[in-house]
Design an enzyme around this catalytic site. Sequence first.
Site, PDB file in Angstrom:
ATOM      1  N   ASP A   7       3.551   3.349   6.717  1.00  0.00           N
ATOM      2  CA  ASP A   7       2.754   3.160   7.858  1.00  0.00           C
ATOM      3  C   ASP A   7       3.677   2.669   9.136  1.00  0.00           C
ATOM      4  O   ASP A   7       4.868   2.142   8.914  1.00  0.00           O
ATOM      5  CB  ASP A   7       1.750   2.115   7.590  1.00  0.00           C
ATOM      6  CG  ASP A   7       2.277   0.652   7.549  1.00  0.00           C
ATOM      7  OD1 ASP A   7       3.225   0.433   6.709  1.00  0.00           O
ATOM      8  OD2 ASP A   7       1.844  -0.125   8.124  1.00  0.00           O
TER       9      ASP A   7
ATOM     10  N   LYS B 294      16.994   4.689   1.615  1.00  0.00           N
ATOM     11  CA  LYS B 294      17.367   4.740   3.114  1.00  0.00           C
ATOM     12  C   LYS B 294      18.944   4.468   3.178  1.00  0.00           C
ATOM     13  O   LYS B 294      19.748   5.199   3.862  1.00  0.00           O
ATOM     14  CB  LYS B 294      16.824   3.556   3.827  1.00  0.00           C
ATOM     15  CG  LYS B 294      15.900   4.233   4.765  1.00  0.00           C
ATOM     16  CD  LYS B 294      15.394   3.204   5.918  1.00  0.00           C
ATOM     17  CE  LYS B 294      14.398   3.776   6.833  1.00  0.00           C
ATOM     18  NZ  LYS B 294      13.817   2.588   7.568  1.00  0.00           N
TER      19      LYS B 294
ATOM     20  N   ASP C 252       7.460   3.031  -2.038  1.00  0.00           N
ATOM     21  CA  ASP C 252       7.616   4.301  -1.128  1.00  0.00           C
ATOM     22  C   ASP C 252       8.920   4.517  -0.653  1.00  0.00           C
ATOM     23  O   ASP C 252       9.571   5.556  -0.645  1.00  0.00           O
ATOM     24  CB  ASP C 252       6.500   4.167   0.065  1.00  0.00           C
ATOM     25  CG  ASP C 252       6.605   2.639   0.551  1.00  0.00           C
ATOM     26  OD1 ASP C 252       7.863   1.798   0.330  1.00  0.00           O
ATOM     27  OD2 ASP C 252       6.120   2.505   1.851  1.00  0.00           O
TER      28      ASP C 252
ATOM     29  N   LYS D  83       0.779  -1.203  -0.047  1.00  0.00           N
ATOM     30  CA  LYS D  83      -0.008   0.064  -0.067  1.00  0.00           C
ATOM     31  C   LYS D  83       0.830   1.287  -0.154  1.00  0.00           C
ATOM     32  O   LYS D  83       0.335   2.326  -0.382  1.00  0.00           O
ATOM     33  CB  LYS D  83      -0.917  -0.067   1.225  1.00  0.00           C
ATOM     34  CG  LYS D  83      -1.939  -1.139   1.479  1.00  0.00           C
ATOM     35  CD  LYS D  83      -2.496  -0.987   2.707  1.00  0.00           C
ATOM     36  CE  LYS D  83      -3.154  -2.400   3.050  1.00  0.00           C
ATOM     37  NZ  LYS D  83      -3.833  -2.267   4.578  1.00  0.00           N
TER      38      LYS D  83
ATOM     39  N   ASP E  93      14.946   0.207   1.309  1.00  0.00           N
ATOM     40  CA  ASP E  93      15.944   0.230   2.481  1.00  0.00           C
ATOM     41  C   ASP E  93      17.029  -0.763   2.156  1.00  0.00           C
ATOM     42  O   ASP E  93      18.106  -0.118   1.696  1.00  0.00           O
ATOM     43  CB  ASP E  93      15.234  -0.252   3.764  1.00  0.00           C
ATOM     44  CG  ASP E  93      15.793  -0.440   4.900  1.00  0.00           C
ATOM     45  OD1 ASP E  93      17.063  -0.125   5.017  1.00  0.00           O
ATOM     46  OD2 ASP E  93      15.639  -0.889   5.789  1.00  0.00           O
TER      47      ASP E  93
HETATM   48  P1  IMP Z   1      13.835  -3.367   1.599  1.00  0.00           P
HETATM   49  O1  IMP Z   1      13.409  -4.672   1.087  1.00  0.00           O
HETATM   50  O2  IMP Z   1      14.866  -3.452   2.764  1.00  0.00           O
HETATM   51  O3  IMP Z   1      14.321  -2.462   0.888  1.00  0.00           O
HETATM   52  O4  IMP Z   1      12.524  -2.910   2.316  1.00  0.00           O
HETATM   53  C1  IMP Z   1      11.564  -2.032   1.721  1.00  0.00           C
HETATM   54  C2  IMP Z   1      10.225  -2.002   2.198  1.00  0.00           C
HETATM   55  O5  IMP Z   1      10.197  -2.015   3.561  1.00  0.00           O
HETATM   56  C3  IMP Z   1       9.384  -0.889   1.906  1.00  0.00           C
HETATM   57  O6  IMP Z   1       8.504  -1.215   0.846  1.00  0.00           O
HETATM   58  C4  IMP Z   1       8.553  -0.722   2.971  1.00  0.00           C
HETATM   59  O7  IMP Z   1       7.276  -1.189   2.863  1.00  0.00           O
HETATM   60  C5  IMP Z   1       9.177  -1.265   4.161  1.00  0.00           C
HETATM   61  N1  IMP Z   1       9.952   0.049   4.907  1.00  0.00           N
HETATM   62  C6  IMP Z   1      11.263   0.359   4.986  1.00  0.00           C
HETATM   63  N2  IMP Z   1      11.601   1.143   5.530  1.00  0.00           N
HETATM   64  C7  IMP Z   1      10.242   1.662   6.217  1.00  0.00           C
HETATM   65  C8  IMP Z   1      10.218   2.688   7.063  1.00  0.00           C
HETATM   66  O8  IMP Z   1      11.030   3.404   7.737  1.00  0.00           O
HETATM   67  N3  IMP Z   1       8.875   2.846   7.281  1.00  0.00           N
HETATM   68  C9  IMP Z   1       7.796   2.375   6.642  1.00  0.00           C
HETATM   69  N4  IMP Z   1       8.130   1.123   5.875  1.00  0.00           N
HETATM   70  C10 IMP Z   1       9.503   0.808   5.700  1.00  0.00           C
HETATM   71 MG    MG Z   2       6.205  -1.420   1.194  1.00  0.00          MG
END
Ligand code: IMP
Ligand code: MG
Length: 172
Positions: free
Chosen positions: A157, A132, A101, A44, A104
């Site tokens: 969220d 991030k 959004d 979302k 990370d």
């Molecule tokens: P990644 O797979 O580590 O890149 O994580 C990305 C996903 O984690 C994003 O699609 C977000 O839904 C969630 N996410 C990562 N950091 C945050 C945050 O600080 N706030 C909210 N959602 C986050």
């Molecule tokens: Mg997400």
Amino acid sequence: MGNVSSVKELYSHKQIQDRIVNMAAEMTLNYKDDDEIVVICLLKGGFMFTADLVRLIVRKIYIDFMTVSSYGNEFESSGMIDIKQDIKMDIEGKNVILIDDIVDSGLTIKAVVDHLKLKNPKEIKTCCLLHKRKTNVRVDFIGFECPDKFVVGYGMDAAEEYRNLPFIGTLK
Ligand code: IMP
Ligand code: MG
């Protein structure tokens, strides 16, 4: 519940909108008039960013949505994703822009790109509002390089709260 006063502002509504104007201009210039672009929004979290961004991209655009959940805990994703809802559109030969959004570790977006590649698009570009940390996962269009803190608002969220905030902040 959803108490705005418990959120410390990091990016104001105006900062976000100003950045999106520039991102949309850059994206418009990246494509030609007759390119067929399919924007895929990851739900979302990506809904508000995608809605604001696409209305400023002056190209022929189709829009689709995908819901994935990444395995792992709140802080670390594992790179394994579960596709809850796949796209409905045929993207074969199309220019895809995948929007999330926040990136990370990059594992979620990388797993989605790998899944979409199997559908034979012409190309896939990736886009996120917040980036991030430095990873070796490449993102083509980035809004802001963001501190390594848990953020909420503007679609994002914490346990489903705060998505409707017009700004982005950290929880106090
Ligand atoms: P990644 O797979 O580590 O890149 O994580 C990305 C996903 O984690 C994003 O699609 C977000 O839904 C969630 N996410 C990562 N950091 C945050 C945050 O600080 N706030 C909210 N959602 C986050
Ligand atoms: Mg997400």
